[in-house]
Enzyme design. Structure first.
Site, mmCIF file in Angstrom:
data_model
loop_
_atom_site.group_PDB
_atom_site.id
_atom_site.type_symbol
_atom_site.label_atom_id
_atom_site.label_comp_id
_atom_site.label_asym_id
_atom_site.label_seq_id
_atom_site.Cartn_x
_atom_site.Cartn_y
_atom_site.Cartn_z
ATOM 1 N N PRO A 169 0.737 -1.168 -0.067
ATOM 2 C CA PRO A 169 0.059 -0.020 -0.162
ATOM 3 C C PRO A 169 0.935 1.243 -0.027
ATOM 4 O O PRO A 169 0.477 2.280 -0.541
ATOM 5 C CB PRO A 169 -0.842 -0.192 1.270
ATOM 6 C CG PRO A 169 -0.779 -1.533 1.809
ATOM 7 C CD PRO A 169 0.570 -2.071 1.174
ATOM 8 N N ASN A 170 2.249 1.104 0.259
ATOM 9 C CA ASN A 170 2.988 2.488 0.438
ATOM 10 C C ASN A 170 4.443 1.886 0.267
ATOM 11 O O ASN A 170 5.045 1.172 0.992
ATOM 12 C CB ASN A 170 2.746 2.959 1.525
ATOM 13 C CG ASN A 170 3.436 4.742 1.567
ATOM 14 O OD1 ASN A 170 4.119 4.701 0.933
ATOM 15 N ND2 ASN A 170 2.542 5.542 2.188
ATOM 16 N N HIS A 190 -4.460 13.258 1.065
ATOM 17 C CA HIS A 190 -4.050 12.878 -0.001
ATOM 18 C C HIS A 190 -4.588 13.903 -1.208
ATOM 19 O O HIS A 190 -5.492 14.656 -0.726
ATOM 20 C CB HIS A 190 -4.546 11.533 -0.715
ATOM 21 C CG HIS A 190 -3.896 10.284 -0.005
ATOM 22 N ND1 HIS A 190 -3.928 10.032 1.325
ATOM 23 C CD2 HIS A 190 -2.828 9.753 -0.366
ATOM 24 C CE1 HIS A 190 -3.069 9.085 1.314
ATOM 25 N NE2 HIS A 190 -2.217 8.764 0.431
ATOM 26 N N HIS A 191 -3.904 13.922 -2.283
ATOM 27 C CA HIS A 191 -4.357 14.788 -3.344
ATOM 28 C C HIS A 191 -5.965 14.544 -4.030
ATOM 29 O O HIS A 191 -6.340 13.498 -3.404
ATOM 30 C CB HIS A 191 -3.391 14.530 -4.780
ATOM 31 C CG HIS A 191 -3.376 13.126 -5.294
ATOM 32 N ND1 HIS A 191 -4.308 12.634 -6.091
ATOM 33 C CD2 HIS A 191 -2.724 12.228 -4.965
ATOM 34 C CE1 HIS A 191 -4.188 11.265 -6.156
ATOM 35 N NE2 HIS A 191 -3.158 10.976 -5.475
ATOM 36 N N LYS A 196 -7.502 11.115 -5.542
ATOM 37 C CA LYS A 196 -7.291 9.926 -5.157
ATOM 38 C C LYS A 196 -8.863 9.251 -4.974
ATOM 39 O O LYS A 196 -9.683 9.918 -4.332
ATOM 40 C CB LYS A 196 -6.738 9.784 -3.833
ATOM 41 C CG LYS A 196 -6.549 8.489 -3.037
ATOM 42 C CD LYS A 196 -5.608 8.514 -1.870
ATOM 43 C CE LYS A 196 -5.403 6.955 -1.300
ATOM 44 N NZ LYS A 196 -5.161 5.743 -2.207
ATOM 45 N N GLY A 227 -4.877 2.986 1.539
ATOM 46 C CA GLY A 227 -4.432 1.603 2.019
ATOM 47 C C GLY A 227 -3.423 1.801 3.201
ATOM 48 O O GLY A 227 -3.420 0.771 4.018
HETATM 49 P P1 NAP Z 1 -3.484 7.873 -12.022
HETATM 50 O O1 NAP Z 1 -2.584 8.828 -12.256
HETATM 51 O O2 NAP Z 1 -4.844 7.777 -12.131
HETATM 52 O O3 NAP Z 1 -2.855 6.329 -12.860
HETATM 53 C C1 NAP Z 1 -3.269 5.380 -12.880
HETATM 54 C C2 NAP Z 1 -3.331 5.039 -14.700
HETATM 55 O O4 NAP Z 1 -3.879 3.769 -14.791
HETATM 56 C C3 NAP Z 1 -4.216 6.021 -15.386
HETATM 57 O O5 NAP Z 1 -3.572 6.095 -16.635
HETATM 58 C C4 NAP Z 1 -5.481 5.164 -15.647
HETATM 59 O O6 NAP Z 1 -6.260 5.573 -16.808
HETATM 60 C C5 NAP Z 1 -4.922 3.717 -15.895
HETATM 61 N N1 NAP Z 1 -5.942 2.909 -15.443
HETATM 62 C C6 NAP Z 1 -7.179 2.720 -14.916
HETATM 63 N N2 NAP Z 1 -7.853 1.695 -15.067
HETATM 64 C C7 NAP Z 1 -7.005 0.716 -16.079
HETATM 65 C C8 NAP Z 1 -7.096 -0.396 -16.460
HETATM 66 N N3 NAP Z 1 -8.363 -1.149 -16.479
HETATM 67 N N4 NAP Z 1 -6.318 -0.870 -17.506
HETATM 68 C C9 NAP Z 1 -5.077 -0.145 -17.559
HETATM 69 N N5 NAP Z 1 -4.766 1.282 -17.231
HETATM 70 C C10 NAP Z 1 -6.044 1.713 -16.194
HETATM 71 O O7 NAP Z 1 -3.365 7.435 -10.570
HETATM 72 P P2 NAP Z 1 -1.984 7.333 -9.576
HETATM 73 O O8 NAP Z 1 -1.808 8.651 -8.838
HETATM 74 O O9 NAP Z 1 -0.650 6.862 -10.671
HETATM 75 O O10 NAP Z 1 -2.268 6.128 -8.572
HETATM 76 C C11 NAP Z 1 -2.399 4.747 -9.036
HETATM 77 C C12 NAP Z 1 -2.800 3.802 -7.821
HETATM 78 O O11 NAP Z 1 -1.373 3.609 -7.269
HETATM 79 C C13 NAP Z 1 -3.804 4.291 -7.018
HETATM 80 O O12 NAP Z 1 -4.196 3.312 -6.491
HETATM 81 C C14 NAP Z 1 -2.950 5.059 -5.751
HETATM 82 O O13 NAP Z 1 -3.652 4.733 -4.693
HETATM 83 C C15 NAP Z 1 -1.837 3.977 -5.877
HETATM 84 N N6 NAP Z 1 -0.356 4.679 -5.039
HETATM 85 C C16 NAP Z 1 0.206 3.612 -4.525
HETATM 86 C C17 NAP Z 1 1.360 4.133 -3.886
HETATM 87 C C18 NAP Z 1 2.362 3.053 -3.170
HETATM 88 O O14 NAP Z 1 3.344 3.441 -2.703
HETATM 89 N N7 NAP Z 1 1.761 1.983 -3.158
HETATM 90 C C19 NAP Z 1 1.780 5.297 -4.082
HETATM 91 C C20 NAP Z 1 1.025 6.296 -4.724
HETATM 92 C C21 NAP Z 1 -0.198 5.873 -5.119
HETATM 93 P P3 NAP Z 1 -7.335 6.757 -16.739
HETATM 94 O O15 NAP Z 1 -6.674 7.867 -16.124
HETATM 95 O O16 NAP Z 1 -7.994 6.810 -17.958
HETATM 96 O O17 NAP Z 1 -8.561 6.036 -15.831
#
Ligand code: NAP
Length: 275
Positions: free
Chosen positions: A126-127, A155-156, A159, A165
């Protein structure tokens, strides 16, 4: 030096683009595939402001994994997509390294069953920020000495899932630490408070096993969390701030390097790192 071939799902997104840059910066990692629901056919290099890298964004996961020969699949997509991606990766014996949040406990049980069935490891974190992992670990230690705690995560505004998570994982770790003393802690919490009236529903936040979690969504934020413990005449605040998405990359790279040798499910970076 052996090279690990990596595919990134959600490569057009904020985290996906950062992951592509980080993977490109490592001599032992090779970016071989990329997936997103937008930008199909575009070269990922152009998405990160670079020259073309010869890796195009695909719109279908299984053909992309098979033709690219990926040895690790990184996923930063969305809660609605991630389970299918994990299944497809495991079925093709490609260990997933998943940063997408919003997975539930039944989801994690399902992933553990797939890991056993396909004899392929998986890392769900989750992080990935190592400072956040320490924040969770320090919170677990503090939970031995303070009965009462609340979590504020910020968060931004884009989200999707709430609480984060990381907040859920922190609450689980605190709860696990306090489990042995659960009855005494519940009594302490109940006796020290009057019966509460929420004048606006949700004002006291969500609850995980009686630990209140408050979610803030605002522009200007990246990922932040404060865990506040309260005791007689004192409070202890443990806070972590990710000011930039680069903060997640050292942990992500660590997970990618470990994934090919894994045969089990690892949930949480604290279970990957020997602190
Ligand atoms: P984001 O900018 O919205 O990027 C997600 C990307 O995935 C977007 O380009 C989105 O397209 C695409 N997508 C959505 N559904 C899809 C599918 N079915 N198949 C293929 N691509 C798909 O979000 P983000 O800020 O990068 O965050 C992504 C995830 O990482 C979130 O769940 C966030 O909470 C998590 N996160 C985790 C950490 C960690 O350390 N574990 C840190 C930061 C964020 P669309 O824009 O067209 O929907």
């Amino acid at each position: 030096m052996t090279t690990i071939r990596v595919a990134v799902c959600g490569a057009s997104g904020n985290m996906g683009r950062e992951a592509v840059k980080a993977i490109r910066g490592q001599d032992n990692l090779q970016l071989v595939g990329a997936l997103d629901i937008k930008d199909s056919g575009k070269d990922v290099g152009l998405l990160i402001g670079n020259r073309p890298l010869g890796v195009e964004i695909s719109s279908e996961l299984e053909p992309m994994l098979c033709t690219s020969g990926a040895e690790v699949m990184v996923d930063f997509t969305a809660p609605a997509a991630v389970m299918e991606h994990i299944f497809t990766a495991l079925k093709n014996k490609v260990p997933p390294v998943v940063g997408t949040t919003g997975l539930t406990e039944p989801d994690l049980e399902q992933i553990a069953a797939w890991v056993d069935k396909f004899e392929t490891g998986a890392i769900i974190a989750p992080n990935f920020a190592l400072g956040a992992v320490l924040m969770m670990k320090f919170s677990r230690i503090a939970a031995r000495y303070f009965d009462q705690v609340e979590i504020i995560e910020l968060h931004h505004e884009h989200k999707i899932d709430a609480p984060s998570g990381t907040a859920i994982k922190t609450a689980q770790m605190i709860d696990a630490e306090q489990k042995e003393d659960a009855a005494r802690i519940r009594r302490a919490r109940e006796s020290s408070r009057p019966e509460e009236i929420e004048k606006i529903s949700g004002a006291r936040g969500g609850r995980y096993e009686n630990i209140h979690i408050h979610s803030v969504r605002l522009p200007g934020m990246v990922a932040h969390q404060e865990v506040i413990f309260g005791g007689n005449g004192q409070t202890l605040s443990i806070r972590h701030d990710s000011m930039d998405r680069r903060s997640f990359m050292p942990g992500l790279l660590m997970a990618i390097n470990r994934a090919p040798r894994l045969k089990k499910l690892i949930y949480g970076m604290e279970n990957l790192i020997d602190f």
